[in-house]
Design a protein around this motif. Structure first.
Motif, PDB file in Angstrom:
ATOM      1  N   HIS A 276       0.811  -1.224   0.000  1.00 56.54           N
ATOM      2  CA  HIS A 276       0.000   0.000   0.000  1.00 56.54           C
ATOM      3  C   HIS A 276       0.838   1.265   0.000  1.00 56.54           C
ATOM      4  O   HIS A 276       0.306   2.359   0.133  1.00 56.54           O
ATOM      5  CB  HIS A 276      -0.924   0.003   1.227  1.00 56.54           C
ATOM      6  N   SER A 277       2.145   1.124  -0.069  1.00 61.08           N
ATOM      7  CA  SER A 277       2.988   2.320  -0.007  1.00 61.08           C
ATOM      8  C   SER A 277       4.356   2.016  -0.592  1.00 61.08           C
ATOM      9  O   SER A 277       4.755   0.845  -0.660  1.00 61.08           O
ATOM     10  CB  SER A 277       3.159   2.758   1.447  1.00 61.08           C
ATOM     11  N   THR A 278       5.055   3.059  -0.960  1.00 63.58           N
ATOM     12  CA  THR A 278       6.420   2.886  -1.448  1.00 63.58           C
ATOM     13  C   THR A 278       7.411   3.070  -0.302  1.00 63.58           C
ATOM     14  O   THR A 278       8.138   2.147   0.059  1.00 63.58           O
ATOM     15  CB  THR A 278       6.717   3.912  -2.560  1.00 63.58           C
ATOM     16  N   VAL A 279       7.398   4.263   0.273  1.00 59.87           N
ATOM     17  CA  VAL A 279       8.450   4.596   1.242  1.00 59.87           C
ATOM     18  C   VAL A 279       8.309   3.768   2.524  1.00 59.87           C
ATOM     19  O   VAL A 279       9.273   3.138   2.977  1.00 59.87           O
ATOM     20  CB  VAL A 279       8.419   6.116   1.561  1.00 59.87           C
ATOM     21  N   GLU A 280       7.091   3.735   3.085  1.00 59.25           N
ATOM     22  CA  GLU A 280       6.910   2.990   4.345  1.00 59.25           C
ATOM     23  C   GLU A 280       7.302   1.520   4.154  1.00 59.25           C
ATOM     24  O   GLU A 280       8.001   0.949   4.990  1.00 59.25           O
ATOM     25  CB  GLU A 280       5.448   3.042   4.830  1.00 59.25           C
ATOM     26  N   SER A 281       6.851   0.931   3.057  1.00 53.91           N
ATOM     27  CA  SER A 281       7.143  -0.491   2.842  1.00 53.91           C
ATOM     28  C   SER A 281       8.641  -0.704   2.661  1.00 53.91           C
ATOM     29  O   SER A 281       9.221  -1.639   3.221  1.00 53.91           O
ATOM     30  CB  SER A 281       6.411  -1.020   1.612  1.00 53.91           C
ATOM     31  N   ALA A 282       9.253   0.177   1.875  1.00 53.18           N
ATOM     32  CA  ALA A 282      10.688   0.010   1.612  1.00 53.18           C
ATOM     33  C   ALA A 282      11.478   0.143   2.911  1.00 53.18           C
ATOM     34  O   ALA A 282      12.401  -0.633   3.169  1.00 53.18           O
ATOM     35  CB  ALA A 282      11.157   1.038   0.594  1.00 53.18           C
ATOM     36  N   LEU A 283      11.104   1.097   3.734  1.00 51.59           N
ATOM     37  CA  LEU A 283      11.866   1.317   4.970  1.00 51.59           C
ATOM     38  C   LEU A 283      11.564   0.258   6.024  1.00 51.59           C
ATOM     39  O   LEU A 283      12.408  -0.067   6.852  1.00 51.59           O
ATOM     40  CB  LEU A 283      11.575   2.712   5.540  1.00 51.59           C
ATOM     41  N   ALA A 284      10.341  -0.274   5.966  1.00 55.68           N
ATOM     42  CA  ALA A 284       9.963  -1.251   7.002  1.00 55.68           C
ATOM     43  C   ALA A 284      10.557  -2.630   6.739  1.00 55.68           C
ATOM     44  O   ALA A 284      10.508  -3.493   7.606  1.00 55.68           O
ATOM     45  CB  ALA A 284       8.447  -1.354   7.098  1.00 55.68           C
ATOM     46  N   GLY A 285      11.098  -2.844   5.532  1.00 56.00           N
ATOM     47  CA  GLY A 285      11.770  -4.117   5.320  1.00 56.00           C
ATOM     48  C   GLY A 285      11.183  -5.020   4.258  1.00 56.00           C
ATOM     49  O   GLY A 285      11.659  -6.138   4.065  1.00 56.00           O
ATOM     50  N   LEU A 286      10.165  -4.550   3.538  1.00 58.15           N
ATOM     51  CA  LEU A 286       9.673  -5.362   2.416  1.00 58.15           C
ATOM     52  C   LEU A 286      10.724  -5.344   1.304  1.00 58.15           C
ATOM     53  O   LEU A 286      11.347  -4.310   1.049  1.00 58.15           O
ATOM     54  CB  LEU A 286       8.354  -4.777   1.881  1.00 58.15           C
ATOM     55  N   ASP A 287      10.912  -6.489   0.633  1.00 54.44           N
ATOM     56  CA  ASP A 287      11.917  -6.534  -0.441  1.00 54.44           C
ATOM     57  C   ASP A 287      11.291  -6.584  -1.828  1.00 54.44           C
ATOM     58  O   ASP A 287      11.785  -5.942  -2.747  1.00 54.44           O
ATOM     59  CB  ASP A 287      12.817  -7.765  -0.257  1.00 54.44           C
ATOM     60  N   ILE A 288      10.236  -7.381  -1.972  1.00 52.98           N
ATOM     61  CA  ILE A 288       9.694  -7.586  -3.319  1.00 52.98           C
ATOM     62  C   ILE A 288       8.184  -7.423  -3.298  1.00 52.98           C
ATOM     63  O   ILE A 288       7.503  -8.002  -2.451  1.00 52.98           O
ATOM     64  CB  ILE A 288      10.058  -8.995  -3.831  1.00 52.98           C
ATOM     65  N   GLU A 289       7.702  -6.630  -4.224  1.00 57.68           N
ATOM     66  CA  GLU A 289       6.258  -6.437  -4.326  1.00 57.68           C
ATOM     67  C   GLU A 289       5.710  -7.308  -5.445  1.00 57.68           C
ATOM     68  O   GLU A 289       6.088  -7.165  -6.604  1.00 57.68           O
ATOM     69  CB  GLU A 289       5.917  -4.964  -4.646  1.00 57.68           C
ATOM     70  N   MET A 290       4.811  -8.203  -5.074  1.00 58.50           N
ATOM     71  CA  MET A 290       4.106  -8.976  -6.087  1.00 58.50           C
ATOM     72  C   MET A 290       2.667  -8.499  -6.106  1.00 58.50           C
ATOM     73  O   MET A 290       2.148  -8.008  -5.106  1.00 58.50           O
ATOM     74  CB  MET A 290       4.178 -10.472  -5.774  1.00 58.50           C
ATOM     75  N   GLY A 291       2.037  -8.639  -7.284  1.00 56.59           N
ATOM     76  CA  GLY A 291       0.697  -8.069  -7.384  1.00 56.59           C
ATOM     77  C   GLY A 291      -0.189  -8.893  -8.259  1.00 56.59           C
ATOM     78  O   GLY A 291       0.176  -9.978  -8.709  1.00 56.59           O
ATOM     79  N   THR A 292      -1.340  -8.364  -8.466  1.00 58.38           N
ATOM     80  CA  THR A 292      -2.287  -9.148  -9.244  1.00 58.38           C
ATOM     81  C   THR A 292      -2.568  -8.535 -10.610  1.00 58.38           C
ATOM     82  O   THR A 292      -3.004  -9.208 -11.512  1.00 58.38           O
ATOM     83  CB  THR A 292      -3.611  -9.298  -8.480  1.00 58.38           C
ATOM     84  N   GLU A 293      -2.357  -7.272 -10.753  1.00 54.79           N
ATOM     85  CA  GLU A 293      -2.727  -6.636 -12.022  1.00 54.79           C
ATOM     86  C   GLU A 293      -1.566  -5.847 -12.624  1.00 54.79           C
ATOM     87  O   GLU A 293      -0.806  -5.211 -11.906  1.00 54.79           O
ATOM     88  CB  GLU A 293      -3.895  -5.659 -11.801  1.00 54.79           C
ATOM     89  N   ALA A 294      -1.458  -5.875 -13.967  1.00 53.15           N
ATOM     90  CA  ALA A 294      -0.549  -4.976 -14.671  1.00 53.15           C
ATOM     91  C   ALA A 294      -1.238  -3.590 -14.685  1.00 53.15           C
ATOM     92  O   ALA A 294      -2.424  -3.515 -14.320  1.00 53.15           O
ATOM     93  CB  ALA A 294      -0.340  -5.493 -16.077  1.00 53.15           C
ATOM     94  N   PRO A 295      -0.617  -2.489 -15.062  1.00 52.26           N
ATOM     95  CA  PRO A 295       0.770  -2.395 -15.507  1.00 52.26           C
ATOM     96  C   PRO A 295       1.747  -2.413 -14.324  1.00 52.26           C
ATOM     97  O   PRO A 295       1.532  -1.753 -13.320  1.00 52.26           O
ATOM     98  CB  PRO A 295       0.813  -1.044 -16.223  1.00 52.26           C
ATOM     99  N   TYR A 296       2.806  -3.160 -14.530  1.00 59.27           N
ATOM    100  CA  TYR A 296       3.762  -3.381 -13.439  1.00 59.27           C
ATOM    101  C   TYR A 296       4.568  -2.134 -13.097  1.00 59.27           C
ATOM    102  O   TYR A 296       5.054  -1.984 -11.991  1.00 59.27           O
ATOM    103  CB  TYR A 296       4.666  -4.563 -13.787  1.00 59.27           C
ATOM    104  N   LYS A 297       4.680  -1.236 -14.061  1.00 59.40           N
ATOM    105  CA  LYS A 297       5.454  -0.022 -13.761  1.00 59.40           C
ATOM    106  C   LYS A 297       4.714   0.890 -12.778  1.00 59.40           C
ATOM    107  O   LYS A 297       5.299   1.793 -12.208  1.00 59.40           O
ATOM    108  CB  LYS A 297       5.831   0.718 -15.039  1.00 59.40           C
ATOM    109  N   ASP A 298       3.408   0.598 -12.591  1.00 63.03           N
ATOM    110  CA  ASP A 298       2.660   1.388 -11.611  1.00 63.03           C
ATOM    111  C   ASP A 298       2.774   0.841 -10.192  1.00 63.03           C
ATOM    112  O   ASP A 298       2.192   1.387  -9.264  1.00 63.03           O
ATOM    113  CB  ASP A 298       1.172   1.438 -11.997  1.00 63.03           C
ATOM    114  N   TYR A 299       3.478  -0.244 -10.025  1.00 61.62           N
ATOM    115  CA  TYR A 299       3.607  -0.826  -8.680  1.00 61.62           C
ATOM    116  C   TYR A 299       4.354   0.148  -7.762  1.00 61.62           C
ATOM    117  O   TYR A 299       5.166   0.960  -8.204  1.00 61.62           O
ATOM    118  CB  TYR A 299       4.382  -2.152  -8.754  1.00 61.62           C
ATOM    119  N   TYR A 300       4.091  -0.015  -6.483  1.00 59.59           N
ATOM    120  CA  TYR A 300       4.777   0.852  -5.492  1.00 59.59           C
ATOM    121  C   TYR A 300       6.290   0.672  -5.543  1.00 59.59           C
ATOM    122  O   TYR A 300       7.045   1.594  -5.265  1.00 59.59           O
ATOM    123  CB  TYR A 300       4.274   0.530  -4.084  1.00 59.59           C
TER     124      TYR A 300
END
Ligand code: BGC
Length: 727
Positions: A276-300
């Motif tokens: 649900h976020s870019t900065v919070e997730s990146a800083l909290a320790g998430l490494d890889i975002e997987m998703g259900t829908e394209a376009p993938y360039k819109d992923y956090y």
């Protein structure tokens, strides 16, 4: 027989973050913790240095439904992910959820995790891991999105069948060898869903509130064991929130507990669409975002992550660290390296393993008048009744399934085993049908239609009345119990109670089989059924395995991995009206009193207790003792007991050890599982069983002191074949 042992534990109070449990039974016998090797760090550093920011970020998000980018210039091909807990999922289109439609993507259908847990057999868990890992490699997968180990908190959770148990110790001991097996095949396990993800209702946003003690003692031990002892290379962040923060951006669960406390060096992968976020997730320790829908360039974790680094909000070193973790995982799986396991799929050995798990998983709940096993020579005709006798369970509903290369149904199992010797007659008995759930304006769900189909019941009665014995196969299927929704209640669906009763009325030799991954209310049938068996979505060989149990070719040895409550309101989260919470929040009011802990402390009689399961034999327990009377922190209690098979058949017994904390501990559970062993005995044979319990495993989480506490005092250890007797 029950045996009581008092183990006086001397010593002092000790505060620990992580009790060292490497000295448990499995720790000694089979397990060497296999964590990610750091042998490739220099190579990884070189690769990271050669990559631009954009190239690095491209590695950190999905680029297809089950793929993320590789680094072909360094010999690392696109990363291939696969579900899941039932076997290697069929190939899904890159950009939609439709199957690609290959003819080469069939796989073995493995018994679900609840079935595996019901075997209480750690060796089988290890072999299961090897077999599923091998199939993943044969389909060229790198990351297996399994095992799923969330606590079975409520009988209603739609995914209970994917999970192991209500008990953290049973989960922990089963998941460690499973992960070792998988990863020995050069495939990364992805233990999921981290964490407190125990319902499907509002799973995408529900905020779970639970006490620290409940989290530490109930909801996290399985994950901790998976990481610290299983050495899981990856872990999946769940959909829901915990204490106000999504699990994929949960600083406390990811950075604090997972990385700092447990020393996790692998990659955190989001559940599909759980970010649900870019900065919070990146800083909290998430490494890889997987998703259900394209376009993938819109992923956090795509263009927005690049921008956040360029804007100086995120240090590029954090990106480097994420890339390092991913590459570490891939290199430990020998991606792009010589000697990687090629794997094998749909092998006779894997099918045999599936048969072994399915047959060891069947739980015999009731066998009055010794009607079982059925003696084929004593019957000329057998009625097989119920839609579930011809149902297949590899697919259906929402969520991951398997394109099983074959699946033996219950009816086919009996046909295979009995051939023409016994006349088999099938009647459908009930019809799976649903009613819309609506308010005044719209339909927003469905529930099962509880009305029996009178014509199908009449046919079933005619069939049963004309046969020497009847087997009624009821329960749930993959459309009824499914990811994304929870059950509405615990009642048997589709008028199954009426069916069972109608059949019993005309044929007293009726055996009832319930197929389900989570408890049902059995009050309507339990008393009248002469024999009752519980079984699971049991994999490709399920029909053969069940037939062999009923016909006595295999002696049942499965034990319930959860409590079957008498009625839904008896179970903790429902007694307190704490499931599924409101649309925003689920407050786990029952605290640590999950499963049998609740029933024991409240003095509620369950329909069937945790750990329960009969055999066609009796096993006698004698000479139960601990090696010493006093122990200190860090010691191992060695508990020995002699088990004798007093019956006339070979069989297996699950020896279970439960402990109670000393009296001074406030709110102590009456008992908690702390050790078990499965032992196989020939008729008349006796064996000495040794169970090792790490003293530190007897600690409890003290919220005031914010740590694990090992209490001085007198501990009771109880040893037996179930958590309590069935009344
Ligand atoms: C499930 C995961 C699964 C993923 C990919 C999600 O909806 O929660 O368990 O691995 O989908 O299929």
């Amino acid at each position: 027989m029950k045996c009581w042992i008092i183990a006086g534990i001397a010593g002092y109070c000790l505060y620990m973050l992580a009790p060292d449990c490497s000295k448990t039974t499995e720790g000694k016998n089979a397990m060497v913790t296999k964590t990610l090797s750091l042998a490739y760090e220099k190579e990884i550093t070189r690769i990271i240095k050669a990559l631009s920011l954009e190239e690095k970020v491209a590695l950190l998000h999905g680029n297809g439904k089950f793929t993320s980018a590789g680094l072909p210039q360094f010999g690392i091909s696109e990363v291939q992910y696969t579900d899941g807990p039932l076997g290697i999922r069929e190939e899904i289109s890159r950009d939609s959820w439709n199957p690609i439609g290959w003819t080469t993507d069939s796989a073995t259908f493995f018994p679900t995790s609840s079935a595996l847990a019901a075997t209480w057999n750690t060796v089988l868990a290890y072999k299961y891991g090897i077999a599923i890992g091998m199939e993943a490699r044969a389909r060229n997968k790198d990351i297996l999105l399994a095992p799923a180990i969330n606590i079975i908190r409520s009988p209603l959770c739609g995914r209970n069948y994917e999970y192991f148990s209500e008990d953290p110790f049973l989960i922990s001991r089963m998941v460690i060898p499973y992960i070792h097996g998988v990863q020995e095949q050069d495939v990364a396990a992805c233990v999921k869903h981290y964490a407190v993800n125990n319902q499907e209702t509002n799973r995408g946003n529900i905020d779970v509130i639970a006490s620290e003690r409940a989290v530490r003692e109930i909801y996290l031990p399985g994950f901790k064991a998976a990481v610290m002892e299983g050495g899981s290379y990856t872990i999946m962040g769940a959909y829901n929130k915990f204490r106000g923060s999504y699990l994929c951006e949960n600083e406390y669960f990811l950075n604090e507990i997972l990385r700092k406390e447990w020393g996790f060096r692998g990659a955190v992968i989001s559940d599909w669409g759980a970010v649900h976020s870019t900065v919070e997730s990146a800083l909290a320790g998430l490494d890889i975002e997987m998703g259900t829908e394209a376009p993938y360039k819109d992923y956090y974790f795509s263009d927005r992550l690049v921008i956040a680094v360029k804007n100086g909000v995120i240090d590029e070193k954090i990106i480097d660290e994420k890339v390092r973790r991913l590459l570490r995982v891939l290199m430990n799986c020998k991606t792009g390296k010589a000697g990687r396991t090629a794997g094998e799929i749909n092998t006779p050995a894997n099918h045999q393993l599936v048969y072994d798990v399915a047959s060891e998983a069947v739980v015999l709940l009731k066998n009055s008048a010794g009607i079982l096993p059925l003696e084929p020579a004593a019957i000329r005709s057998l009625a097989i009744i119920g839609d579930n006798a011809t149902e297949t369970f590899a697919g259906g509903g929402f969520g991951s399934g398997v394109k099983a290369n074959y699946e033996v149904t219950v009816l086919q199992g009996f046909q295979n085993r009995l051939g023409k010797r016994v006349s088999l007659k099938f009647a459908q008995g009930y019809r799976e049908q649903y009613l819309p759930v609506r308010d005044s304006t719209r339909v927003f769900g469905r529930e099962d239609d509880p009305e029996p189909d009178p014509e199908l019941i009449r046919e079933a009665v005619r069939t049963a009345a004309s046969c020497d014995a009847a087997i009624v196969v009821i329960g749930t299927n993959r459309r009824f119990d499914t990811e994304g929704t929870d059950r509405h209640d615990m009642l048997l669906p589709f008028g199954q109670d009426e069916l069972v009763n109608a059949v019993i009325r005309v044929n007293p030799n009726t055996i009832v089989v319930v197929i389900a991954g989570g408890p049902f209310d059995l009050r309507g049938i339990e008393e009248k059924a002469t024999a009752l068996l519980w079984t699971w979505f049991g994999g490709s060989e399920h029909g053969n395995a069940l037939a062999d149990i009923i016909l006595g070719r295999v002696n049942p040895s499965g034990k319930l991995p959860f409590t079957i409550p008498g009625k839904l309101e008896d179970s903790p989260a429902h007694a307190l009206n704490a499931f599924p919470g409101d649309s925003q929040k689920a407050d786990y009011l029952e605290d640590i009193w999950v499963g049998y802990r609740w029933f024991d402390n409240r003095g509620i009689e369950p329909m069937y207790p945790f750990g329960f399961g009969l055999s066609y034999n009796f096993f006698e327990y004698s000479d139960c003792q601990t090696d010493k009377a006093r122990y200190a922190s860090g010691d191992t209690i060695s508990l020995a007991c002699t088990i004798k098979n007093t019956g006339t058949r070979a069989g297996s017994e699950v020896v279970q050890v439960y402990s109670s904390l000393p009296e001074q501990v406030k709110n102590r559970p009456v008992k908690e599982l702390k050790g078990f062993a499965k032992v196989h005995l020939q008729p008349g044979e006796e064996k000495k069983v040794q169970i090792l319990i790490c003293v530190n495993e007897l600690s409890w989480y003290d919220e005031n002191e914010k740590g694990w506490k090992l209490e001085s005092g007198e501990y009771s250890l109880r040893i037996g074949s179930s958590s309590r007797e069935k009344k």
